[in-house]
Design a protein around this motif. Sequence first.
Motif, short mmCIF file in Angstrom:
data_model
loop_
_atom_site.label_atom_id
_atom_site.label_comp_id
_atom_site.label_asym_id
_atom_site.label_seq_id
_atom_site.Cartn_x
_atom_site.Cartn_y
_atom_site.Cartn_z
N LEU A 69 23.82 -28.76 58.41
CA LEU A 69 23.54 -27.58 59.21
C LEU A 69 22.78 -26.53 58.40
O LEU A 69 23.13 -26.25 57.25
N ALA A 70 21.75 -25.96 59.03
CA ALA A 70 21.05 -24.81 58.46
C ALA A 70 21.00 -23.73 59.54
O ALA A 70 20.03 -23.61 60.29
N ALA A 71 22.08 -22.97 59.65
CA ALA A 71 22.14 -21.90 60.64
C ALA A 71 21.01 -20.91 60.39
O ALA A 71 20.72 -20.55 59.24
N GLY A 72 20.36 -20.48 61.45
CA GLY A 72 19.26 -19.53 61.33
C GLY A 72 17.90 -20.19 61.46
O GLY A 72 16.92 -19.51 61.78
N ARG A 73 17.83 -21.49 61.24
CA ARG A 73 16.55 -22.18 61.42
C ARG A 73 16.35 -22.49 62.90
O ARG A 73 17.31 -22.76 63.62
N SER A 74 15.09 -22.47 63.31
CA SER A 74 14.79 -22.63 64.73
C SER A 74 14.30 -24.02 65.08
O SER A 74 13.99 -24.29 66.24
N ALA A 75 14.21 -24.92 64.10
CA ALA A 75 13.66 -26.25 64.35
C ALA A 75 14.35 -27.27 63.47
O ALA A 75 14.97 -26.94 62.46
N ILE A 76 14.23 -28.54 63.85
CA ILE A 76 14.66 -29.64 63.00
C ILE A 76 13.80 -29.56 61.74
O ILE A 76 12.57 -29.55 61.81
N SER A 77 14.43 -29.51 60.57
CA SER A 77 13.70 -29.32 59.31
C SER A 77 13.81 -30.59 58.47
O SER A 77 14.89 -30.94 57.99
N VAL A 78 12.68 -31.28 58.28
CA VAL A 78 12.65 -32.48 57.47
C VAL A 78 12.31 -32.06 56.04
O VAL A 78 11.25 -31.50 55.78
N GLU A 79 13.23 -32.31 55.13
CA GLU A 79 13.09 -31.80 53.77
C GLU A 79 12.19 -32.68 52.92
O GLU A 79 12.27 -33.90 52.96
N ARG A 80 11.35 -32.04 52.13
CA ARG A 80 10.41 -32.75 51.27
C ARG A 80 10.99 -33.05 49.88
O ARG A 80 10.67 -34.08 49.28
#
Length: 212
Positions: A69-80
């Motif tokens: 979970l990354a509360a505050g993010r607005s999109a699915i975040s694919v980490e590099r």
Amino acid sequence: MCLLLTGYEPFGDNDRNPSAAIARRLDGERIGDREIAGRVLPVAFDRAGDEMIELIETLDPDAIVATGLAAGRSAISVERVGLNVADCAGVPDNADAAPRNERVAAGGPAAYFATLPVVETVEALVADGIPARLSNTAGTHLCNNVLYRTRAYLEAEDRRVPAGFVHLPLTPEAAAARAREDAPSGGDVEPSVALETQETAIRRTFEIVRGE
């Protein structure tokens, strides 16, 4: 062999964690000729990485997608990338551990890149109408920790298994619950994405990794 999907248990002021819910919902689902093994990791610096490595050794997965979970993010975040930094940033884990400016692995490389096709995954998700973005920071908490430790283990064992991390936003229900606690009479509501959309995104991520 299988496709390993991990999520995290609830932590901090988050009573619900969409990553745990999705790991449980997708457990046993098939992507082509492989079955997803969904597991939930503890939010504990001294256990999560070890449990991930044990899962890899036991299940021998074809691909690994860890989520959190990354509360505050607005999109699915694919980490590099996962950094060799362990810092709780003021949020102790569920065992009350609170590392500050430590290393995930003393003497280890500064970072490991995810080996999932991160750009292709984001492009495919956006094309499917799913809010997604490429992220260059997995933070310094348990999500980054597991990404770094997973990649470090695979490199050390010379196991060429695609592996990476995907951060998930709050669900609308969780965002509303946090808003009620912070400002019962009304106020800002954090961004959110429906759990069903998040589930579709993770399923699609495995499809992309598998070339299906």
